[in-house]
Write a protein that holds these residues in place. Structure first.
Motif, PDB file in Angstrom:
ATOM      1  N   THR A  95       0.816  -1.286  -0.056  1.00  0.00           N
ATOM      2  CA  THR A  95       0.110   0.249   0.056  1.00  0.00           C
ATOM      3  C   THR A  95       0.826   1.355  -0.076  1.00  0.00           C
ATOM      4  O   THR A  95       0.175   2.479   0.083  1.00  0.00           O
ATOM      5  CB  THR A  95      -0.953   0.062   1.166  1.00  0.00           C
ATOM      6  N   MET A  96       2.161   0.977  -0.033  1.00  0.00           N
ATOM      7  CA  MET A  96       3.041   2.246   0.112  1.00  0.00           C
ATOM      8  C   MET A  96       2.886   3.208  -1.181  1.00  0.00           C
ATOM      9  O   MET A  96       2.832   2.584  -2.083  1.00  0.00           O
ATOM     10  CB  MET A  96       4.398   1.904   0.286  1.00  0.00           C
ATOM     11  N   ASN A  97       2.956   4.408  -1.023  1.00  0.00           N
ATOM     12  CA  ASN A  97       2.796   5.339  -2.247  1.00  0.00           C
ATOM     13  C   ASN A  97       3.312   6.741  -1.689  1.00  0.00           C
ATOM     14  O   ASN A  97       3.035   7.261  -0.694  1.00  0.00           O
ATOM     15  CB  ASN A  97       1.314   5.592  -2.480  1.00  0.00           C
ATOM     16  N   TRP A 128      10.600   4.996  -5.972  1.00  0.00           N
ATOM     17  CA  TRP A 128       9.693   5.085  -6.920  1.00  0.00           C
ATOM     18  C   TRP A 128       9.893   5.515  -8.144  1.00  0.00           C
ATOM     19  O   TRP A 128       9.718   4.882  -9.308  1.00  0.00           O
ATOM     20  CB  TRP A 128       8.779   6.002  -6.486  1.00  0.00           C
ATOM     21  N   GLU A 129      10.877   6.478  -8.362  1.00  0.00           N
ATOM     22  CA  GLU A 129      11.390   7.053  -9.818  1.00  0.00           C
ATOM     23  C   GLU A 129      12.125   5.958 -10.421  1.00  0.00           C
ATOM     24  O   GLU A 129      12.089   5.730 -11.490  1.00  0.00           O
ATOM     25  CB  GLU A 129      12.010   8.349  -9.405  1.00  0.00           C
ATOM     26  N   SER A 130      12.760   5.181  -9.591  1.00  0.00           N
ATOM     27  CA  SER A 130      13.851   3.993 -10.182  1.00  0.00           C
ATOM     28  C   SER A 130      13.060   2.928 -10.857  1.00  0.00           C
ATOM     29  O   SER A 130      13.197   2.495 -11.715  1.00  0.00           O
ATOM     30  CB  SER A 130      14.888   3.798  -9.055  1.00  0.00           C
ATOM     31  N   VAL A 131      11.964   2.565  -9.980  1.00  0.00           N
ATOM     32  CA  VAL A 131      11.183   1.411 -10.338  1.00  0.00           C
ATOM     33  C   VAL A 131      10.006   1.708 -11.540  1.00  0.00           C
ATOM     34  O   VAL A 131      10.062   0.908 -12.483  1.00  0.00           O
ATOM     35  CB  VAL A 131      10.356   1.018  -9.179  1.00  0.00           C
ATOM     36  N   PHE A 132       9.638   2.769 -11.566  1.00  0.00           N
ATOM     37  CA  PHE A 132       8.651   3.154 -12.606  1.00  0.00           C
ATOM     38  C   PHE A 132       9.008   4.100 -13.641  1.00  0.00           C
ATOM     39  O   PHE A 132       8.449   4.500 -14.633  1.00  0.00           O
ATOM     40  CB  PHE A 132       7.404   4.107 -11.873  1.00  0.00           C
ATOM     41  N   ASN A 133      10.657   4.197 -13.577  1.00  0.00           N
ATOM     42  CA  ASN A 133      11.208   5.348 -14.296  1.00  0.00           C
ATOM     43  C   ASN A 133      10.400   6.629 -14.752  1.00  0.00           C
ATOM     44  O   ASN A 133      10.191   6.645 -16.110  1.00  0.00           O
ATOM     45  CB  ASN A 133      11.357   4.544 -16.161  1.00  0.00           C
ATOM     46  N   CYS A 134      10.151   7.437 -13.768  1.00  0.00           N
ATOM     47  CA  CYS A 134       9.310   8.371 -14.035  1.00  0.00           C
ATOM     48  C   CYS A 134      10.002   9.608 -13.029  1.00  0.00           C
ATOM     49  O   CYS A 134      11.171   9.196 -12.329  1.00  0.00           O
ATOM     50  CB  CYS A 134       7.930   8.298 -13.510  1.00  0.00           C
ATOM     51  N   ARG A 135       9.496  10.698 -12.928  1.00  0.00           N
ATOM     52  CA  ARG A 135      10.007  11.658 -12.468  1.00  0.00           C
ATOM     53  C   ARG A 135       9.041  12.346 -11.370  1.00  0.00           C
ATOM     54  O   ARG A 135       7.717  12.620 -11.983  1.00  0.00           O
ATOM     55  CB  ARG A 135      10.631  12.809 -13.092  1.00  0.00           C
ATOM     56  N   PHE A 136       9.300  13.127 -10.178  1.00  0.00           N
ATOM     57  CA  PHE A 136       8.178  13.698  -9.601  1.00  0.00           C
ATOM     58  C   PHE A 136       8.356  15.384  -9.813  1.00  0.00           C
ATOM     59  O   PHE A 136       7.247  15.973  -9.523  1.00  0.00           O
ATOM     60  CB  PHE A 136       8.354  13.676  -7.938  1.00  0.00           C
ATOM     61  N   PHE A 147      13.443  13.177 -19.990  1.00  0.00           N
ATOM     62  CA  PHE A 147      13.401  12.075 -20.855  1.00  0.00           C
ATOM     63  C   PHE A 147      12.250  10.947 -20.158  1.00  0.00           C
ATOM     64  O   PHE A 147      11.608  10.234 -20.789  1.00  0.00           O
ATOM     65  CB  PHE A 147      14.613  11.247 -21.063  1.00  0.00           C
ATOM     66  N   TYR A 148      12.082  11.284 -18.826  1.00  0.00           N
ATOM     67  CA  TYR A 148      10.992  10.370 -18.143  1.00  0.00           C
ATOM     68  C   TYR A 148       9.929  11.227 -17.778  1.00  0.00           C
ATOM     69  O   TYR A 148       9.774  12.364 -17.505  1.00  0.00           O
ATOM     70  CB  TYR A 148      11.646  10.089 -16.717  1.00  0.00           C
ATOM     71  N   PRO A 149       8.564  10.388 -18.082  1.00  0.00           N
ATOM     72  CA  PRO A 149       7.189  10.966 -17.713  1.00  0.00           C
ATOM     73  C   PRO A 149       7.098  11.385 -16.046  1.00  0.00           C
ATOM     74  O   PRO A 149       7.788  11.027 -15.453  1.00  0.00           O
ATOM     75  CB  PRO A 149       6.384  10.132 -18.224  1.00  0.00           C
ATOM     76  N   LEU A 150       6.199  12.247 -15.997  1.00  0.00           N
ATOM     77  CA  LEU A 150       5.871  12.485 -14.369  1.00  0.00           C
ATOM     78  C   LEU A 150       5.313  11.262 -13.832  1.00  0.00           C
ATOM     79  O   LEU A 150       4.618  10.580 -14.670  1.00  0.00           O
ATOM     80  CB  LEU A 150       4.933  13.800 -14.333  1.00  0.00           C
ATOM     81  N   CYS A 151       5.640  10.867 -12.467  1.00  0.00           N
ATOM     82  CA  CYS A 151       4.971   9.907 -12.009  1.00  0.00           C
ATOM     83  C   CYS A 151       3.538  10.034 -11.448  1.00  0.00           C
ATOM     84  O   CYS A 151       3.047  10.939 -11.218  1.00  0.00           O
ATOM     85  CB  CYS A 151       5.676   9.784 -10.501  1.00  0.00           C
ATOM     86  N   LEU A 152       2.892   9.123 -11.911  1.00  0.00           N
ATOM     87  CA  LEU A 152       1.110   9.032 -11.662  1.00  0.00           C
ATOM     88  C   LEU A 152       1.050   8.680 -10.122  1.00  0.00           C
ATOM     89  O   LEU A 152       1.851   7.976  -9.291  1.00  0.00           O
ATOM     90  CB  LEU A 152       0.750   7.675 -12.339  1.00  0.00           C
TER      91      LEU A 152
END
Length: 422
Positions: free
Chosen positions: A332-334, A348-356, A365-370
């Motif tokens: 449930t961590m978020n 989170w950024e590493s696992v989902f290849n996104c950025r906050f 090059f990475y999308p924003l994290c959902l």
């Protein structure tokens, strides 16, 4: 690209100072604070340049994906603290807090993290605390012997209790040299007998050995050699693995691959064998069955099940009881629920290849994290307590500190009551 080069320049413009471009710690306040020193990232260093003294040493980069499973050590401490705070019978009317630091699985940065924690603020000011009042009661940290020793050199000067959660090591049991270090790791005094039982069960009489090139590896080999000779089992090849594998050491793997034994037993701590798993991905030991312990699992990438060398590997592990509710807590961590946790964001950024954040051009090059993702959406995070047997050690370490301090407070209250009665 210009921003990338400017970043490299900033990191190298002062050779005697490592510039921090991030907040190295995350703190949750409480009446009593437990400090946790863990390894989320690996700091990759160029050893060849240091050895040849041709230019100033520098850090190359931090690779979060190499230490994905170790993030559960952070979570285990947080979960235990939250659980204790909800318990009305353990430390009543007292709240526990924690301070988390990332030592990058490197001894010199473990020392730096210790100084940061003792100073109370950054930059580091040796022998000076910027905190008005210190309410930290103990430090939990030292996944490996080398990290534990590095931390102890600083913490023991201030008589800080240090609880290590990695493998038990006789070196750390020396109370003259490490008077404030307490080990929670299980002893491996019978592991060599388990290896022998496996050899006898499958009738393996011609085996290979890969051992860490240190005291631990040598002591284990002496015990194993005696039992092998008693049971008629022969050593086809024995190799000592140095902590840092250079190009000239690759012939070590060549000898293992070329050996006539089809079964290779691997033993050593995470310090000495951290690079072997990566080398085996390139130098694949086809036709060889690997037998090792779950303590080596740290150095294997979380996606290790995708790599052929580790298919069918036999792992020895200590029996561990599952932590009630911990699996559900992890899933449930978020970061949206806890926006101040910098380590959760980095993971989170590493696992989902996104950025906050949109501040750094390097991340464009990475999308924003959902915000609606959770650990349930991570296919590579198959939760296996057998392969993560250090997690209960962290959990138990928090409870050990809580029970110890509860006993101290109870004794003090009883003494005060007896004194008032007299």
């Amino acid at each position: 690209m210009i921003q990338i080069f400017l970043f490299d320049y900033q990191m190298m413009k002062t050779p005697c100072h490592i510039e921090r471009i991030y907040n190295p710690t995350y703190r949750k306040e409480g009446d009593l604070i437990i400090a946790g020193f863990f390894s989320l990232f690996v700091k990759v260093q160029d050893y060849m340049r240091i050895h040849f003294f041709k230019e100033s040493p520098f850090w190359n980069f931090a690779e979060p994906k190499l230490m994905m499973k170790q993030y559960h050590h952070f979570l285990a401490l947080q979960y235990a603290v939250d659980e204790i705070n909800k318990n009305p019978y353990l430390l009543p009317n007292i709240t526990l807090g924690y301070q988390l630091l990332n030592n990058f699985h490197l001894e010199k940065l473990a020392v730096e993290s210790s100084l940061i924690w003792l100073s109370g603020r950054g930059p580091v000011i040796p022998n000076y605390s910027c905190d008005l009042q210190s309410n930290t009661v103990a430090v939990i940290g030292g996944m490996t012997t080398m990290l534990s020793m590095a931390m102890a050199t600083i913490l023991q000067l201030y008589k800080v209790p240090q609880i290590t959660y990695g493998q038990f090591d006789p070196l750390l049991n020396d109370k003259f040299q490490y008077p404030y270090v307490y080990q929670l790791g299980s002893k491996e005094s019978t592991l060599h007998l388990a290896f022998i039982q496996l050899m006898l069960h499958f009738d393996w009489t011609w085996v290979g050995l890969l051992l860490s090139d240190n005291t631990r590896g040598e002591m284990f080999f002496n015990d194993l050699k005696e039992e092998m000779a008693r049971n008629g089992i022969c050593v086809a090849i024995k190799e000592r693995v140095p902590q840092h594998i250079m190009k000239e050491d690759f012939c070590l793997l060549s000898r293992v691959i070329a050996s006539s034994s089809n079964v290779i037993f691997i033993y050593g701590d995470a310090d000495s064998l951290q690079e072997i798993s990566l080398v085996l991905i390139t130098y694949i030991p086809y036709g060889k069955l690997l037998v090792t312990t779950s303590s080596w699992d740290f150095s294997i990438n979380t996606k290790f099940e995708l790599y052929a060398p580790f298919h069918g590997t036999i792992l020895f592990s200590h029996t561990q009881k599952e932590i009630p509710g911990f699996t559900d807590f992890v899933k449930t961590m978020n970061p949206v629920m806890n926006p101040e946790d910098i380590f959760l964001k980095a993971f989170w950024e590493s696992v989902f290849n996104c950025r906050f954040s949109e501040k750094r051009g390097v991340q464009m090059f990475y999308p924003l994290c959902l915000g609606d993702f959770s650990f349930r959406d991570i296919p590579i995070m198959e939760f296996d307590m057998v392969l993560m047997d250090l997690i209960p050690n962290v959990y138990n370490a928090v409870y050990l500190v809580a029970h110890a301090f509860h006993q101290i407070l109870h004794s003090e209250a009883k003494e005060a009551s007896d004194l008032a009665r007299n």
